[in-house]
Design a protein around this motif. Structure first.
Motif, short mmCIF file in Angstrom:
data_model
loop_
_atom_site.label_atom_id
_atom_site.label_comp_id
_atom_site.label_asym_id
_atom_site.label_seq_id
_atom_site.Cartn_x
_atom_site.Cartn_y
_atom_site.Cartn_z
N GLU A 30 -39.25 -82.20 44.81
CA GLU A 30 -39.52 -83.06 43.67
C GLU A 30 -40.60 -82.49 42.76
O GLU A 30 -41.55 -81.86 43.23
N ALA A 31 -40.43 -82.74 41.45
CA ALA A 31 -41.44 -82.37 40.45
C ALA A 31 -41.59 -83.54 39.49
O ALA A 31 -40.62 -84.23 39.18
N ARG A 32 -42.82 -83.73 38.97
CA ARG A 32 -43.11 -84.85 38.08
C ARG A 32 -42.88 -84.54 36.61
O ARG A 32 -42.81 -85.45 35.79
N ASN A 33 -42.81 -83.25 36.27
CA ASN A 33 -42.65 -82.87 34.86
C ASN A 33 -42.10 -81.46 34.78
O ASN A 33 -41.96 -80.77 35.80
N ALA A 34 -41.83 -81.01 33.56
CA ALA A 34 -41.21 -79.70 33.37
C ALA A 34 -42.15 -78.57 33.80
O ALA A 34 -41.69 -77.58 34.39
N ALA A 35 -43.44 -78.69 33.53
CA ALA A 35 -44.39 -77.64 33.92
C ALA A 35 -44.40 -77.46 35.44
O ALA A 35 -44.38 -76.33 35.95
N GLU A 36 -44.44 -78.57 36.15
CA GLU A 36 -44.42 -78.50 37.62
C GLU A 36 -43.08 -77.92 38.09
O GLU A 36 -43.04 -77.10 39.02
N ALA A 37 -41.99 -78.29 37.46
CA ALA A 37 -40.67 -77.77 37.83
C ALA A 37 -40.61 -76.26 37.62
O ALA A 37 -40.08 -75.53 38.48
N LEU A 38 -41.12 -75.77 36.50
CA LEU A 38 -41.11 -74.33 36.24
C LEU A 38 -41.94 -73.58 37.28
O LEU A 38 -41.55 -72.49 37.73
#
Length: 132
Positions: free
Chosen positions: A40-48
């Motif tokens: 899981e990631a909370r936003n695009a920056a964390e996902a990247l």
């Protein structure tokens, strides 16, 4: 399903990106119900950051509307460019993006989720050439 198949499926990882914790957890539960591992990631920056650090992500499921500099559609385009073998599912309960604005090969799924439809779509994306 035999043991080898179960192992192969469960070793495939889906990255779920949503700023709303309950919706993110629901999507992760659906991914796991389909037999895949969820991160899981909370936003695009964390996902990247997760995509940069892991080679086992097979599918990205991202909400469109998120805080920060990148929304889910921008995240999907970056993912397609940098990690072309990763399948992409874009979700939203607020908008229906124009298909021409989505990266090639991505799928759109409206919220609220119908778990059976999401599972079927996850399995379809996983077997449609992503990952390659």
């Amino acid at each position: 399903m035999n043991a080898a198949t179960a192992t192969d499926i469960s070793s495939r990882v889906v990255l779920v990106v949503d700023d709303e914790a309950l919706l993110r957890m629901l999507a992760a539960d659906i991914v796991e119900e389909a037999g895949y591992a969820a991160v899981e990631a909370r936003n695009a920056a964390e996902a990247l950051s997760i995509l940069e650090g892991r080679a086992d992500i097979c599918l990205l499921i991202t909400d469109v509307n998120m805080p920060g500099q990148l929304d889910g559609i921008a995240l999907a385009h970056i993912t397609r460019e940098k990690w072309p073998a990763v399948g992409i599912m874009i979700v939203s309960g607020r908008i229906r993006p124009d298909p021409s604005s989505l990266p090639a090969g991505s799928q759109f799924m409206p919220k609220p989720f119908d778990a059976d439809k999401v599972i079927a779509e996850i399995r379809a994306v996983m077997t449609s050439g992503y990952p390659q």
